[in-house]
Design a protein around this motif. Structure first.
Motif, PDB file in Angstrom:
ATOM      1  N   VAL A 133       0.915  -1.130   0.053  1.00 22.73           N
ATOM      2  CA  VAL A 133      -0.043  -0.102   0.018  1.00 22.73           C
ATOM      3  C   VAL A 133       0.871   1.087   0.001  1.00 22.73           C
ATOM      4  O   VAL A 133       0.601   2.050  -0.714  1.00 22.73           O
ATOM      5  CB  VAL A 133      -0.935   0.117   1.174  1.00 22.73           C
ATOM      6  N   GLU A 134       1.854   1.188   0.852  1.00 20.11           N
ATOM      7  CA  GLU A 134       2.991   2.487   0.828  1.00 20.11           C
ATOM      8  C   GLU A 134       3.611   2.750  -0.689  1.00 20.11           C
ATOM      9  O   GLU A 134       3.620   3.748  -1.193  1.00 20.11           O
ATOM     10  CB  GLU A 134       4.073   2.262   1.714  1.00 20.11           C
ATOM     11  N   LYS A 135       3.636   1.561  -1.369  1.00 21.78           N
ATOM     12  CA  LYS A 135       4.200   1.872  -2.777  1.00 21.78           C
ATOM     13  C   LYS A 135       3.111   2.359  -3.748  1.00 21.78           C
ATOM     14  O   LYS A 135       3.442   3.111  -4.299  1.00 21.78           O
ATOM     15  CB  LYS A 135       4.736   0.588  -3.110  1.00 21.78           C
ATOM     16  N   VAL A 136       2.053   1.778  -3.374  1.00 23.44           N
ATOM     17  CA  VAL A 136       0.824   2.526  -4.277  1.00 23.44           C
ATOM     18  C   VAL A 136       0.479   4.032  -3.941  1.00 23.44           C
ATOM     19  O   VAL A 136       0.601   4.813  -4.886  1.00 23.44           O
ATOM     20  CB  VAL A 136      -0.545   1.912  -3.945  1.00 23.44           C
ATOM     21  N   LEU A 137       0.744   4.370  -2.646  1.00 23.14           N
ATOM     22  CA  LEU A 137       0.624   5.743  -2.023  1.00 23.14           C
ATOM     23  C   LEU A 137       1.633   6.499  -2.739  1.00 23.14           C
ATOM     24  O   LEU A 137       1.587   7.715  -3.169  1.00 23.14           O
ATOM     25  CB  LEU A 137       0.545   5.982  -0.639  1.00 23.14           C
ATOM     26  N   ALA A 138       2.861   5.980  -2.809  1.00 23.59           N
ATOM     27  CA  ALA A 138       4.265   6.668  -3.134  1.00 23.59           C
ATOM     28  C   ALA A 138       4.123   6.904  -4.754  1.00 23.59           C
ATOM     29  O   ALA A 138       4.233   8.127  -5.291  1.00 23.59           O
ATOM     30  CB  ALA A 138       5.239   5.788  -3.182  1.00 23.59           C
ATOM     31  N   ALA A 139       3.342   6.129  -5.732  1.00 24.56           N
ATOM     32  CA  ALA A 139       3.004   6.189  -6.931  1.00 24.56           C
ATOM     33  C   ALA A 139       2.135   7.322  -7.209  1.00 24.56           C
ATOM     34  O   ALA A 139       2.236   7.941  -8.041  1.00 24.56           O
ATOM     35  CB  ALA A 139       2.733   4.907  -7.699  1.00 24.56           C
ATOM     36  N   PHE A 140       0.893   7.388  -6.540  1.00 23.37           N
ATOM     37  CA  PHE A 140       0.054   8.539  -6.500  1.00 23.37           C
ATOM     38  C   PHE A 140       0.886   9.815  -6.163  1.00 23.37           C
ATOM     39  O   PHE A 140       0.652  10.648  -6.968  1.00 23.37           O
ATOM     40  CB  PHE A 140      -1.179   8.215  -5.621  1.00 23.37           C
ATOM     41  N   GLU A 141       1.611   9.628  -5.207  1.00 23.01           N
ATOM     42  CA  GLU A 141       2.371  11.145  -4.908  1.00 23.01           C
ATOM     43  C   GLU A 141       3.017  11.485  -5.877  1.00 23.01           C
ATOM     44  O   GLU A 141       3.374  12.825  -6.238  1.00 23.01           O
ATOM     45  CB  GLU A 141       3.217  10.578  -3.582  1.00 23.01           C
ATOM     46  N   GLU A 142       3.787  10.535  -6.815  1.00 22.62           N
ATOM     47  CA  GLU A 142       4.570  10.985  -8.064  1.00 22.62           C
ATOM     48  C   GLU A 142       3.840  11.556  -9.023  1.00 22.62           C
ATOM     49  O   GLU A 142       4.462  12.499  -9.839  1.00 22.62           O
ATOM     50  CB  GLU A 142       5.250   9.836  -8.366  1.00 22.62           C
TER      51      GLU A 142
END
Length: 159
Positions: A133-142
């Protein structure tokens, strides 16, 4: 519900079952009389949340995003500002939904202890899936999209 009915009438949609609801609004299935495809109709209670979610969907549309790290993302089909209603595609698991609590371009500022409590709650909710989930959130943040309202009901895995 009044806004959903008005929107459905205007768009010639039949209202079917409820997909979800909460303090911010309601999501129902709509069916076109001309096309058997189902759509999600989300009516918002609060203008600010409607505008946030609409802006996120517009950003995703502009960037041609339909998935993020294998998670399906609904596509915006139509919006009605006066009724505060969004019409979008219905996606299958795995998915990321519900962008009403998202922020664009600037991560909201909260005290460190608030962030720590938020992360502890999310770790508990997602358990061993939290790193993904953290990786998904980071992808959205990009993409300049900061998701705060994440839970297993709106960041859902295949199983």
């Amino acid at each position: 519900m009044q806004n959903v009915r008005a929107y459905a009438s205007e768009r010639q949609l039949q209202i079917a079952e409820r997909l979800g609801s909460g303090k911010d609004g309601i999501v129902l299935v709509g069916r076109s009389m001309a096309d058997p495809a189902r759509v999600a109709i989300k009516a918002h209670r609060f203008t600010e949340l409607y505008l946030r979610e609409k802006a996120v969907y517009q950003r995703l549309e502009k960037m041609a995003v339909i998935t993020v790290l294998g998670f399906n993302v609904p596509q915006l089909l139509a919006a009605h500002d006066a009724l505060q209603v969004l019409e979008m595609t219905i996606v299958k698991r795995p998915f990321v939904l519900d962008f009403a609590g998202a922020y664009l371009d600037v991560r909201p500022e909260f005290p460190a202890d608030v962030w720590a409590d938020w992360e502890a709650e999310k770790r508990e909710q997602f358990e061993g899936r939290w790193p993904r989930v953290e990786k998904v959130l980071a992808a959205f943040e990009e993409m300049g999209i900061y998701l705060l309202d994440v839970s297993p009901s709106n960041v859902a895995f295949l199983d």
